[in-house]
Design an enzyme around this catalytic site. Structure first.
Site, short mmCIF file in Angstrom:
data_model
loop_
_atom_site.label_atom_id
_atom_site.label_comp_id
_atom_site.label_asym_id
_atom_site.label_seq_id
_atom_site.Cartn_x
_atom_site.Cartn_y
_atom_site.Cartn_z
N LYS A 30 0.82 -1.21 0.00
CA LYS A 30 0.00 0.00 0.00
C LYS A 30 0.86 1.27 0.00
O LYS A 30 0.46 2.29 -0.54
CB LYS A 30 -0.92 -0.01 1.22
CG LYS A 30 -1.81 -1.26 1.24
CD LYS A 30 -3.09 -1.10 2.02
CE LYS A 30 -2.94 -0.99 3.49
NZ LYS A 30 -4.24 -1.05 4.19
N GLY A 48 -7.84 -6.14 5.49
CA GLY A 48 -8.91 -6.60 6.38
C GLY A 48 -9.05 -5.75 7.62
O GLY A 48 -9.50 -6.23 8.66
N GLY A 49 -8.67 -4.48 7.51
CA GLY A 49 -8.82 -3.57 8.64
C GLY A 49 -7.82 -3.82 9.76
O GLY A 49 -7.91 -3.23 10.83
N LYS A 104 -15.94 -3.47 7.27
CA LYS A 104 -17.24 -3.06 6.76
C LYS A 104 -18.37 -3.96 7.26
O LYS A 104 -18.19 -5.17 7.38
CB LYS A 104 -17.20 -3.09 5.22
CG LYS A 104 -16.13 -2.17 4.64
CD LYS A 104 -15.81 -2.49 3.19
CE LYS A 104 -14.62 -1.67 2.71
NZ LYS A 104 -14.09 -2.17 1.43
N GLU A 133 -10.17 2.30 -3.63
CA GLU A 133 -10.74 2.82 -2.39
C GLU A 133 -10.25 4.24 -2.10
O GLU A 133 -9.07 4.53 -2.24
CB GLU A 133 -10.38 1.90 -1.22
CG GLU A 133 -10.94 0.50 -1.37
CD GLU A 133 -10.83 -0.34 -0.10
OE1 GLU A 133 -11.70 -1.20 0.11
OE2 GLU A 133 -9.88 -0.15 0.68
N GLU A 170 -6.22 2.71 -1.29
CA GLU A 170 -5.62 1.48 -1.82
C GLU A 170 -6.44 0.93 -2.97
O GLU A 170 -7.59 1.32 -3.17
CB GLU A 170 -5.46 0.41 -0.74
CG GLU A 170 -6.77 -0.12 -0.19
CD GLU A 170 -6.60 -1.41 0.60
OE1 GLU A 170 -5.62 -2.15 0.38
OE2 GLU A 170 -7.48 -1.69 1.43
N ASN A 223 -7.89 -2.69 -4.45
CA ASN A 223 -8.10 -4.11 -4.19
C ASN A 223 -8.20 -4.85 -5.51
O ASN A 223 -9.03 -4.50 -6.36
CB ASN A 223 -9.36 -4.33 -3.37
CG ASN A 223 -9.15 -3.92 -1.92
OD1 ASN A 223 -8.09 -4.17 -1.36
ND2 ASN A 223 -10.12 -3.29 -1.33
N ARG A 282 -9.16 -7.83 -6.31
CA ARG A 282 -9.99 -9.04 -6.27
C ARG A 282 -11.46 -8.62 -6.31
O ARG A 282 -11.78 -7.45 -6.24
CB ARG A 282 -9.73 -9.76 -4.95
CG ARG A 282 -9.94 -8.79 -3.79
CD ARG A 282 -9.87 -9.41 -2.44
NE ARG A 282 -9.57 -8.40 -1.43
CZ ARG A 282 -10.45 -7.61 -0.86
NH1 ARG A 282 -11.71 -7.68 -1.18
NH2 ARG A 282 -10.08 -6.72 0.03
P1 ADP Z 1 -7.52 -2.42 4.78
O1 ADP Z 1 -6.67 -2.75 3.59
O2 ADP Z 1 -7.09 -3.13 6.01
O3 ADP Z 1 -8.98 -2.50 4.50
P2 ADP Z 1 -7.57 0.48 4.37
O4 ADP Z 1 -6.34 1.23 4.10
O5 ADP Z 1 -8.47 0.18 3.19
O6 ADP Z 1 -7.19 -0.89 5.12
O7 ADP Z 1 -8.41 1.20 5.50
C1 ADP Z 1 -9.54 0.60 6.10
C2 ADP Z 1 -10.33 1.62 6.89
O8 ADP Z 1 -9.52 2.24 7.90
C3 ADP Z 1 -10.85 2.79 6.07
O9 ADP Z 1 -12.06 2.49 5.42
C4 ADP Z 1 -11.02 3.85 7.15
O10 ADP Z 1 -12.18 3.63 7.90
C5 ADP Z 1 -9.83 3.61 8.05
N1 ADP Z 1 -8.68 4.44 7.63
C6 ADP Z 1 -7.63 4.05 6.88
N2 ADP Z 1 -6.77 5.08 6.67
C7 ADP Z 1 -7.27 6.16 7.31
C8 ADP Z 1 -6.85 7.53 7.47
N3 ADP Z 1 -5.73 7.99 6.94
N4 ADP Z 1 -7.66 8.35 8.18
C9 ADP Z 1 -8.81 7.90 8.75
N5 ADP Z 1 -9.24 6.63 8.64
C10 ADP Z 1 -8.50 5.76 7.94
#
Ligand code: ADP
Length: 448
Positions: free
Chosen positions: A116, A164-165, A237, A275, A288, A290, A292
């Site tokens: 990422k 996955g958060g 989510k 995203e 990022e 995804n 898939r």
């Molecule tokens: P993953 O790949 O684990 O899903 P993400 O980078 O897509 O991680 O982020 C998942 C969630 O985390 C986002 O939808 C948001 O809710 C929170 N998040 C990620 N980065 C930020 C940021 N810079 N500021 C605020 N929230 C964030």
């Protein structure tokens, strides 16, 4: 066209892929762990192969077993679904070297998008807005403090290989930053096998908006609109919808164009999702890509009228997209609720066990993507999601009403589920008014 596809997954997504294959006239091979012997995906597929014991590491993540299953059944392609090996560049490379088509982008694309921090750099170069933050791997405390001071607190430390958060920590002060840096690195190393982390400005009260992309190998790239996935618990989510409520048309156009730009920048081929986080002034930033199919793809299928999994398979078979951007006509509003075997009254603790009574909702505009059935025993080894309830109506408020009606009809006994919690979300005035962000769930629970 492929004659036979192996599905390297389980649960609802395995069923979803089998359904698409059947409609395309493609034979299917299910793989399953000993814990999934009685699963519907095994019953629905034309052939099935047991690939090991319940633990995912010995079955659904065990590459040699999956490749052997494809070889003995003469499957020409593997659909990885989501999770497990879906974004594992090494697995897709092995498929390539065994002359089995991996249904997804090239291993090179997966690798580039999977880091990422690297993806951020590439997007910055392409003029896509990214969240202010570090340019790459953060190695020392000094580096972290310097960047945080430059962009201002709060900041978020994220694992470059995360997903996955997981592997994310927020820091509001210098002390919390130095503490969080070490723990995030350790956690990232344990969970993702890499301790590479990067830092971003923490966006306050953002919305999570993502754009669905389809791109074929002939350079045709189209979007299927956006989804709002802001209803999250601990960065995971829970409920998604399309279109995103309250987006001004020009913002919607811009974010979809940015999605296309991201896909074109990496010469993307397959179905994929870009995203973004959006602040309250509608400024949006890439987070990022995804590579898939995503859990929440059905809401897009419903409003855009496109079967994304079929398209993903057709693209993998080197077919040209049979429609153009202007052929996509969006209609109505769609919402998806993830039905998890979890106890919302007990900190969402997983609730595996036997489903003693099961009756799924129906009626107009209701779709259920689930592998659950009466008597099904939910194994303790995997993700707690046992299904997705998806509805369509003309307007958002009507879709909310329809979802409430469908949730009322959904009878699942013997285990705890997120159904009552979804009802709480849907009846909330701020949710109904489209006034929410990724912090919404924490206002309903006692989460931090
Ligand atoms: P993953 O790949 O684990 O899903 P993400 O980078 O897509 O991680 O982020 C998942 C969630 O985390 C986002 O939808 C948001 O809710 C929170 N998040 C990620 N980065 C930020 C940021 N810079 N500021 C605020 N929230 C964030």
């Amino acid at each position: 066209m492929f004659k036979k596809i192996l599905i390297a997954n389980r649960g609802e997504i395995a069923l979803r892929i089998i359904r698409a294959c059947k409609e395309l006239g493609i034979k299917t091979v299910a793989v399953y762990s000993e814990a999934d012997r009685d699963s519907l995906h095994v019953r629905y597929a034309d052939e099935d192969v047991c690939i090991g014991p319940g633990e995912a590491g010995k079955s659904y993540l065990h590459v040699p077993s999956i490749i052997s299953a494809a070889e003995i059944t003469d499957a020409e392609a593997i659909h990885p679904g989501y999770g497990f090996l879906a974004e594992n560049a090494h697995f897709s490379e092995i498929c390539e070297s065994c002359k089995i088509k991996f249904i997804g982008p090239s291993s090179d694309t997966i690798r580039k998008a999977g880091n990422k921090s690297m993806a951020r750099k590439v997007m910055m170069g392409a003029g896509v807005p990214v969240i202010p933050g570090s340019e790459g791997d953060i190695k020392t405390e000094e580096q972290a403090l310097e960047i945080a001071n430059k962009i201002g607190y709060p900041v978020i430390i994220k694992a470059a290989a995360g997903g996955g958060g997981k592997g994310m920590r927020i820091a509001h002060t210098e002390i919390s930053l130095t503490n969080a840096l070490m723990s995030t690195k350790a956690e990232a190393n344990a969970a993702f096998g890499s301790d590479e982390v990067y830092i971003e400005k923490y966006i306050e009260e953002p919305r999570h908006i993502e754009v669905q992309i389809l791109a074929d190998k002939f350079g045709n790239v189209i979007h299927l609109g956006e989804r709002d996935c802001s209803i999250q618990r601990r960065h995971q989510k829970l409920l998604e919808e399309s279109p995103a409520p309250g987006l001004p048309p020009d913002v919607r156009e811009k974010i979809c164009a940015a999605g296309l730009n991201v896909a074109r920048t990496v010469n993307y081929v397959s179905a994929g999702t870009v995203e973004f986080l959006m602040d309250k002034y509608f400024n949006f930033y890439f987070i990022e890509m995804n590579t898939r199919i995503q859990v929440e793809h059905p809401v897009t299928e419903i409003v855009a009228g496109v079967d994304i999994i079929k398209q993903q398979i057709l693209i993998a078979a080197d077919k040209k997209l049979s429609f153009k951007q202007e052929d996509i006509k969006f209609s109505g509003h769609s919402i998806e609720c993830r039905i998890n075997a979890e106890d919302p009254d007990n900190n969402f603790m997983p609730s595996p066990g036997q489903i003693t009574t099961y009756s799924a909702p129906g009626g107009p505009g209701v779709r259920v993507d689930s592998h659950a059935y009466q008597g099904y025993i939910i194994p303790p080894y995997y993700d707690s999601m046992i299904g997705k309830l998806i509805v369509k109506e003309n307007t958002r408020l009507e879709a909310i009403k329809r979802m409430e009606r469908a949730l009322d009809e959904y009878i699942i006994e013997g285990i705890k589920t997120t159904i009552p919690f979804h009802k709480k979300i849907l009846s909330n005035a701020s949710f109904q008014g489209g006034k929410f962000n990724t912090g919404f769930i924490s206002t309903l629970t006692n989460d931090e």
